[in-house]
Motif scaffolding. Structure first.
Motif, PDB file in Angstrom:
ATOM      1  N   THR A   1       0.829  -1.206   0.000  1.00 18.59           N
ATOM      2  CA  THR A   1       0.000   0.000   0.000  1.00 18.59           C
ATOM      3  C   THR A   1       0.858   1.249   0.000  1.00 18.59           C
ATOM      4  N   LEU A   2       1.907   1.253   0.814  1.00 21.54           N
ATOM      5  CA  LEU A   2       2.793   2.412   0.893  1.00 21.54           C
ATOM      6  C   LEU A   2       3.590   2.590  -0.394  1.00 21.54           C
ATOM      7  N   VAL A   3       4.037   1.484  -0.972  1.00 26.94           N
ATOM      8  CA  VAL A   3       4.765   1.563  -2.245  1.00 26.94           C
ATOM      9  C   VAL A   3       3.842   2.053  -3.353  1.00 26.94           C
ATOM     10  N   GLU A   4       2.602   1.604  -3.317  1.00 28.57           N
ATOM     11  CA  GLU A   4       1.624   2.048  -4.316  1.00 28.57           C
ATOM     12  C   GLU A   4       1.425   3.559  -4.239  1.00 28.57           C
ATOM     13  N   ASN A   5       1.341   4.090  -3.016  1.00 30.37           N
ATOM     14  CA  ASN A   5       1.221   5.546  -2.867  1.00 30.37           C
ATOM     15  C   ASN A   5       2.456   6.261  -3.385  1.00 30.37           C
ATOM     16  N   ALA A   6       3.635   5.678  -3.133  1.00 36.63           N
ATOM     17  CA  ALA A   6       4.875   6.286  -3.612  1.00 36.63           C
ATOM     18  C   ALA A   6       4.926   6.329  -5.131  1.00 36.63           C
TER      19      ALA A   6
END
Length: 342
Positions: A255-260
């Motif tokens: 999820t965090l990588v997707e936001n990045a």
């Protein structure tokens, strides 16, 4: 609240405490008897009184346990007086049988004996009801905790069910963009997406997964986006050795990588570097997902992924975990902190 070890908590403490309590009274009574005479007959009378008290109190316990109506103050007072009278009568019979001081003459001792044995049974009743109340409170606390954990599990599954469709929706949009431009790349992306879907479905039944498994899913996701963004997506992974078995909520790093990717790479014509780091800190394990760019205002997106990541982190790992998002020196950093126990 201090709790007993599991094996001790499962023991039935009634009989050990029952025998121990009446044994203390027996020793006290025997000590008094030894001071008076110490004859076998006196000892026999003392043992008879304590044995009678033990049996009577056990019967009284069964009545209290099976019929809650007897726990009313008035009924208990009458019952305690009756127990005292019966106990006194049995001691009187022992005196008549063993005759430690010869024949029983007069009844001046009777009120004091009834008062003594009624007092003993009154103390026993108070202690038993206190222990019963504590036990029931512990049972209620355990049941409340079980229901709380069940509710948390349901909430965790609901949040996971929200995150997965959100992720697949974004991934399918990427596949759609490549179908007509580069069919071969779109086919490779679908293969990667199938692997991610399998991981998401399998991990959706557990609260946490090893960091190594989560990183494999992240790498598969980045491989999908690499097909789409090519040189605009630049990734660097730095994981301190020994952290592969640290447990994290499934799909949390993804999820965090997707936001990045969404806010660092997709919105920039030159792309962005994405750095994934994990290291041991003072308070536990730290995992950082960073991308070049500026922190977006909450109104710029639904923030579903980030909000759910925080909730799932708290539910799966506990209050010692945290997720912070900050901008510093041209980088947006999402830092996940896990407690040492994780």
């Amino acid at each position: 609240m201090t709790t007993l070890p599991p094996r001790l908590a499962r023991l039935n403490w009634y009989w050990p405490l029952q025998l121990g309590g009446w044994s203390v009274l027996a020793l006290f009574d025997l000590a008094q008897a030894m001071n008076r005479a110490g004859s076998p007959a006196v000892i026999a009378v003392s043992v008879t009184g304590v044995a009678a008290g033990l049996l009577l109190s056990d019967g009284w316990r069964r009545l209290l346990k099976g019929r809650p109506a007897w726990r009313r103050m008035g009924r208990m007072a009458v019952a305690v007086l009756v127990l005292g009278c019966v106990n006194t009568f049995l001691v009187y019979l022992a005196y008549r049988v063993f005759k430690p001081f010869g024949e029983v003459r007069g009844y001046a001792w009777l009120p004091y004996a009834v008062l003594f044995w009624s007092g003993v049974h009154a103390v026993w009743t108070v202690l038993y009801l206190a222990a019963l109340s504590i036990r029931r409170a512990r049972h209620a606390e355990a049941e409340a905790l079980r229901l709380e954990l069940h509710a948390k599990d349901i909430e965790l599954r609901a949040l996971q069910a929200q995150v997965n469709p959100h992720f697949f929706f974004n991934s399918l949009n990427s596949v759609r963009a490549l179908i007509y431009e580069d069919p071969e790349s779109a086919a490779r992306m679908i293969d990667r997406l199938a692997g991610l879907m399998r991981y998401a479905l399998q991990s959706g039944h557990v609260e946490t997964v090893p960091l190594a498994a989560e990183l494999e899913a992240v790498e598969a996701y980045l491989a999908i986006e690499k097909i789409r963004f090519e040189e605009r997506l630049r990734v660097r992974v730095d994981i301190e050795p020994g952290l592969e078995h640290v447990m994290v909520p499934p799909m949390s790093l993804q999820t965090l990588v997707e936001n990045a990717v969404k806010y660092g790479v997709e919105l920039s014509t030159t792309g962005s570097d994405i750095r994934i780091r994990a290291w041991r800190g003072v308070g536990g394990t730290l995992i950082e997902i960073a991308n070049a760019g500026a922190l977006r205002l909450p109104g710029d997106s639904t923030q579903v992924g980030l909000a759910n990541a925080r909730k799932r982190l708290a539910l799966a790992v506990g209050g010692g975990a945290s997720l912070d998002l900050a901008e510093c020196d041209g980088w947006v950093r999402a830092t996940l902190q896990l407690p040492v126990a994780a």
